[in-house]
Enzyme design. Structure first.
Site, PDB file in Angstrom:
ATOM      1  CG  HIS A 195      10.462  64.913  54.956  1.00 35.90           C
ATOM      2  ND1 HIS A 195      10.649  66.219  54.600  1.00 35.90           N
ATOM      3  CD2 HIS A 195       9.542  64.912  55.946  1.00 35.90           C
ATOM      4  CE1 HIS A 195       9.842  66.982  55.323  1.00 35.90           C
ATOM      5  NE2 HIS A 195       9.155  66.209  56.143  1.00 35.90           N
ATOM      6  CD  GLU A 437       5.231  72.973  59.617  1.00 34.94           C
ATOM      7  OE1 GLU A 437       6.061  72.112  59.908  1.00 34.94           O
ATOM      8  OE2 GLU A 437       4.313  72.756  58.811  1.00 34.94           O
ATOM      9  CG  ASP A 461       9.462  72.583  58.165  1.00 32.47           C
ATOM     10  OD1 ASP A 461      10.464  72.652  57.431  1.00 32.47           O
ATOM     11  OD2 ASP A 461       8.518  71.818  57.951  1.00 32.47           O
ATOM     12  CB  CYS A 508       4.243  66.483  65.755  1.00 31.26           C
ATOM     13  SG  CYS A 508       3.931  67.785  64.569  1.00 31.26           S
TER      14      CYS A 508
HETATM   15  C1  PEP Z   1       7.987  69.565  61.410  1.00 34.19           C
HETATM   16  O1  PEP Z   1       8.313  70.420  60.590  1.00 34.19           O
HETATM   17  O2  PEP Z   1       8.443  69.533  62.588  1.00 34.19           O
HETATM   18  C2  PEP Z   1       7.057  68.503  61.048  1.00 34.19           C
HETATM   19  C3  PEP Z   1       6.604  67.648  61.933  1.00 34.19           C
HETATM   20  O3  PEP Z   1       6.720  68.409  59.732  1.00 34.19           O
HETATM   21  P1  PEP Z   1       7.668  67.761  58.624  1.00 34.19           P
HETATM   22  O4  PEP Z   1       8.849  67.147  59.316  1.00 34.19           O
HETATM   23  O5  PEP Z   1       6.843  66.754  57.916  1.00 34.19           O
HETATM   24  O6  PEP Z   1       8.021  68.925  57.776  1.00 34.19           O
HETATM   25 MG    MG Z   2       7.165  70.608  58.796  1.00 35.03          MG
END
Ligand code: PEP
Ligand code: MG
Length: 582
Positions: A195, A437, A461, A508
């Protein structure tokens, strides 16, 4: 002047910066020691005592909560052990004594005291006592987190531009970089979709992670180059290297401004097929990027920032104001808000989640929301109220089982009823979606699709859970393969399940921002891609160079491959063919 040193890490946010190093510490083991002048020693001791008191109070509160849940005496006893550590003179008095004699900051000394004590346990014969070192570090983490709120934050009040070099950075540290004085960052730890990396892109700060020892090799007296395109970092560059990278930086900026010319053109193939390109948003300050980069709305609004780096939970009103602002500034374009996805590598101090050995497999995302329904309800109330103001959808993260959707939907129904009775406006038709995910969600996507209005594949994920590769660990980053045949098949299966059920599907995860992968996903039938806004123009540029038929053929050819290297070759050849086209 020391010799120039070139390091290679994982590039996570494009751009090039050259500037002075600012060493910044976040990780407990790499806390920065700083000198405390004699006149400030009493204040420093008091700061430590306050953090200890606060930690004790938190532990008592958690203990009460856990007792109320009736989980068993053993679990409750852990909190007593932690409180005892905070009353032990060997820990507390020793820390105070050393703060006074060594004139160093509380977090640095306290960690050192705990660390020494933990090491002395290694020699104890009794297995039970020997393993208590975990508790010591747990307590240290809590006190240091509480101290951090009053930590002399090196990123505040910066007068000149710096390049932050750290062992690691938490998402809330990265959020402090919004002041515009951080030109780039480089860290020892971190994986491609951590993140912190995602936040760097959101802030458009060039960043390289997973450099192993950049924080050990650099000093505050050094100059450094960070190339977030190739992953190269140069400590103490030569004049020649500086010139070369300045030229590259100019080239990058030129390309970026040329790409902006595509802003108002559709993401449409040569044969007229269109796909939606939406933006991922991590921070409210980013919402204006939607217009700058020509995004088709917000495809993923991460709401974690509301909970990070603060002592209390965000109120319904505060959340409503934030959501309202986003909805109104992108209207009439849509916004997909994701309910809070804490846990994993994002922790909120106001939520008493015990430390876990495997946080990515623990009480995270929807699991956490269902465990703390009041926190969930407050967010849902704010989101539903925002739904009265524009095109709003709500999405749940990390769903792994049908029962989670049903429970979450029941709560939504109750919240709607409450709002109705209070006469508060909301859109009764507000669409509900889930993130796909977790492999179990892929395998049951046909069942889950009957319960919701849309899917969004979270590949950051999904890749880590499918390949068993930690997304934040640079040591296994080479195994983190977005185009692995298993991942590609999972994506394909999910798209088919969604379409068979008549619902739309987006993706996403970070892989959507890779232009050639975006083309493949389009060829596989994805309806929408959501990515950091800054990446939209480049993805659009490539989509506008290809026909949909070609994209479908490429996707088909990729799905036929058995091995990742063959897939990579195919992708590279296709990309260079496209680049050579006018
Ligand atoms: C993902 O896991 O691809 C996602 C968009 O969520 P995050 O990156 O916030 O875990
Ligand atoms: Mg995620």
């Amino acid at each position: 002047m020391s010799k120039s040193k070139l390091l290679k890490g994982i590039p996570v946010s494009a751009g090039i910066a050259i500037g002075p190093v600012l060493l910044y510490s976040y990780d407990m083991k790499h806390l920065q020691a700083y000198f405390v002048p004699f006149v400030d020693i009493d204040k420093e001791v008091q700061r430590f005592k306050n953090a200890v008191e606060k930690s004790k109070q938190q532990l008592k509160d958690i203990k009460k909560m856990v007792e109320a849940e009736k989980v068993g005496d053993r679990d409750v006893a852990i909190f007593d052990t932690h409180i005892l550590v905070l009353e032990d003179p060997m820990v507390i008095d020793e820390t105070i004594r050393r703060i006074c004699t060594e004139q160093k900051n509380a977090e640095y000394i306290f960690y050192d005291v705990i660390d020494k004590l933990a090491h002395s346990l290694e020699r104890v014969k009794d297995e039970h006592i020997r393993t208590r070192w975990i508790d010591l570090y747990d307590v240290a983490h809590r006190v240091i987190t509480n101290l951090k709120e009053t930590y002399h934050n090196l990123l505040e009040g910066l007068k000149q531009e710096v390049i932050v070099v750290a062992y690691d950075l938490g998402p809330s540290d990265t959020a402090h970089m919004i002041n515009g004085k951080v030109a780039a960052f480089a860290t020892d730890r971190g994986g491609p979709t951590s993140h912190t990396a995602i936040m760097a892109k959101a802030l458009e700060i060039p960043a390289v992670v997973g450099l192993d020892n950049v924080s050990i090799l650099s000093t505050n007296a050094d100059k450094i180059i960070v190339d977030g395109i190739t992953g190269v970092v140069i400590i103490n560059p030569t004049e020649q290297e500086i010139k070369e990278y300045e030229a590259r930086r100019r080239e990058f900026e030129k390309k970026k401004s040329l790409l902006l010319k595509l802003k108002d053109l559709p993401a449409q193939t040569l044969d007229g097929y269109s796909i939606e390109l939406a933006a991922n948003v991590e921070l409210p300050e980013e919402v204006h990027h939607i217009n700058i980069y020509g995004a088709d709305g917000i495809g993923l609004y991460r709401t974690e920032f509301l909970y990070l780096d603060r002592d209390s939970l965000p109120s319904e009103e505060r959340q409503f104001e934030v959501y309202k602002k986003a909805v109104l500034s992108v209207a009439p374009k849509p916004v997909v808000f994701r309910t809070v996805d804490l846990g994993g590598d994002k922790f909120a101090s106001a939520i008493p989640v015990p430390q876990e050995l495997n946080p990515f497999l623990g009480v995270r995302a929807i699991r956490l929301c269902l465990e703390y329904p009041d926190i969930f309800r407050t967010q849902l109330r704010a989101l539903l109220r925002a739904s009265a103001l524009g095109d709003v959808s709500v999405m749940f993260p990390m769903v792994s089982d049908l029962s989670e959707i049903r429970k979450a939907k029941d709560i939504i129904q109750e919240v709607k009823e409450e709002l109705r009775q209070e006469g508060k406006e909301f859109n009764p038709e507000c669409k509900i979606g889930i993130m796909i995910e977790v492999p179990s969600a892929v395998m049951t996507a046909d069942i889950l699709a009957r319960e919701v209005d849309f899917f969004s594949i979270g590949t950051n994920d999904l890749i880590q859970y499918t390949l068993a590769v930690d997304r934040i660990n640079e040591k296994v980053a080479h195994l983190y393969q977005p185009l692995h045949p298993s991942v590609i098949r999972m994506i394909k299966m999910t798209i088919e399940s969604a379409h068979r059920a008549g619902i739309w599907i987006s993706l996403c995860g970070e892989m959507a921002a890779n232009p050639i992968i975006a083309v493949i996903l389009m060829g596989m039938g994805i309806d929408k891609l959501s990515m950091a806004a800054v990446n939209i123009p480049e993805v659009k540029r490539i989509i506008r160079k290809i026909t949909f038929k070609q994209a479908q053929q490429l996707a088909e050819a990729i799905l036929q491959q058995e091995d990742i290297n063959a897939i990579k070759n195919l992708v590279e050849t296709q990309l260079s063919e496209l680049e050579n086209k006018l």
